[in-house]
Design an enzyme around this catalytic site. Structure first.
Site, PDB file in Angstrom:
ATOM      1  CG  ASP A 195      -0.497  -0.552   2.402  1.00 55.69           C
ATOM      2  OD1 ASP A 195       0.689  -0.278   2.660  1.00 55.69           O
ATOM      3  OD2 ASP A 195      -1.229  -1.223   3.145  1.00 55.69           O
ATOM      4  CE  LYS A 218      -7.645   5.235   3.135  1.00 51.85           C
ATOM      5  NZ  LYS A 218      -7.658   6.094   4.265  1.00 51.85           N
TER       6      LYS A 218
END
Ligand code: SAH
Length: 411
Positions: A195, A218
């Site tokens: 991530d 994200k």
């Protein structure tokens, strides 16, 4: 000439002739391999005797005789008498049993290597001309260093019968703040699930082109992959026989949902392990010169997820000036956090520090107080990722002496 073989001794009969210190060392090694050693020696030195006793090794307290070779896959002779060792080796030769001759490697048919296991590879080193054990050990150690921190191409070319998942802590950003084990596991990985936090960008640059990189983080304009889906991804790839590294910022078990991923693997029967990482909870304050504990100033620290607000235990602790509160994921909730602390009676002048992008070139530290925190955050444009430190250790002058105004006389 020497042909190195990877021999499996587990459950196999190995005969040791001699009971001295060399025999003891080898006995320990054969036992570690799961072999079934026997020992023939008129007397045993203390260490051999201890191992024999402790592991229930069969011991014949007498001199060697040729029938001792019956049933042995491998013989190790270390009687301390080169003449006897040579006789044992000759007997082995005539009975076609491999023999390691400790007093004269040239006169045995097999040799032990300087060996090490790192992860799922084994490295063995021996000399082709004249035994030189210390050199072999030095070469082995140098190879181990290269393998251990992932500088050799360790990735499997062939799918293993069973895959596995490693939840690996990546630390707060720079790749050299990862552990040596983390680097090795990444070098071995077929699939890397990353991530946006931690060293992901730096790490993915040096990868083999056919390593599959899955970004579940994200990104602006993109929703993060839900946790269930991440669990499914890591389990599926491991079940297909791949080595999966789930690389996480900081430590996998500090607000990293590592526990959930571990449970998912265990539930699916996938082997899983965790490699710790340097957590931003400690390392990001440190990058700004803030120790989370400091003798005489702070005796304990709370690490809090700011999104959830301060719980009663944390508010209670904050009333104590010797407790440091470290808030992760606290930028968006800062106003609410400060209000609740002030409402609970935490003094307005309690020092606060915002440390943004710790351990990166963009690092920025803002020193303020609980009373001024919200205004100062707005003024500087506080942004994620940031760690908020509340407590006396956040005071600017804790480690750096109070600046003396220029021209002021010193005592
Ligand atoms: N498992 C991680 C924490 C994940 S929660 C760890 O042990 O570090 C994510 C939060 O960590 C961010 O919101 C921020 O508060 C903090 N964080 C992670 N890396 C950071 C960095 N380099 N600088 C400042 N804060 C960081």
């Amino acid at each position: 000439m020497t042909l190195m073989l990877g021999v499996t001794l587990a459950g196999r009969d190995v005969l040791l002739v001699g009971g001295g210190p060399v025999a003891a060392k080898r006995l320990r090694r054969f036992l570690a391999e799961g072999a079934r050693p026997r020992i023939v020696a008129p007397v045993l030195h203390a260490e051999s005797a201890r191992l024999v006793e402790h592991h229930g090794v069969a011991w014949e307290p007498r001199e060697f005789c040729p029938t001792d070779l019956d049933g042995a896959w491998l013989v190790h002779t270390a009687t301390g008498d080169p003449h006897v060792d040579r006789l044992v080796a000759e007997q082995c030769e005539s009975q076609r049993v491999l023999c390691i001759n400790a007093s004269d490697g040239e006169r045995g048919s097999a040799r032990l290597t300087a060996q090490a296991e790192i992860g799922d590879v084994t490295v063995g080193v021996t000399s082709t001309v004249g035994a030189d054990p210390r050199r072999s050990v030095a070469v082995r150690d140098a190879v181990v260093d290269l393998v251990a921190d992932g500088r050799l191409p360790l990735r499997r070319r062939r799918t293993a019968r069973s895959g596995r998942v490693d939840l690996v802590g990546g630390g707060p950003g720079p790749a050299d703040l990862m552990t040596v084990r983390a680097r090795r596991l990444i070098a071995e990985a077929d699939v890397l699930v990353i991530d946006r936090l931690g060293p992901a960008a730096e790490i993915t640059q040096g990868l083999d082109p056919d390593v599959m990189v899955i970004d579940v983080g994200k990104r602006p304009g993109r929703h993060p992959v839900p946790q269930d889906e991440i669990n499914r991804i890591i389990v599926e790839h491991a079940a297909a026989g791949h080595r999966v590294v789930r690389l996480k910022g900081g430590d996998p078990f500090v607000f990293g949902r590592g526990g959930e991923e571990m449970l998912a693997c265990l539930a699916a029967g996938v082997p899983v392990d965790v490699t710790p990482g340097i957590s931003s909870a400690i390392a990001v304050p440190q990058s700004a010169g803030i120790p989370v504990t400091h003798r005489g100033t702070a005796a304990a620290f709370h690490v809090v997820n700011g999104q959830g607000g301060f719980g009663p235990g944390t508010l209670e602790a904050m009333a104590d000036a010797t407790v440091t509160t470290v808030v992760l994921m606290g930028v968006a909730a800062l106003g609410r956090l400060v209000d609740s602390a002030l409402a609970h009676g935490v003094p307005k002048d309690r020092p606060v520090a915002f440390v943004e992008s710790g351990h990166t070139p963009q690092q920025r530290t803002t020193r303020t107080t609980l009373g001024r925190a919200v205004g100062d955050a707005r003024a500087v444009g506080l942004r994620n990722p940031a760690v908020i430190v509340i407590g006396e250790v956040a005071s600017e002058h804790l480690l750096l002496p109070t600046p003396v105004a220029s021209g002021a006389a010193r005592a």
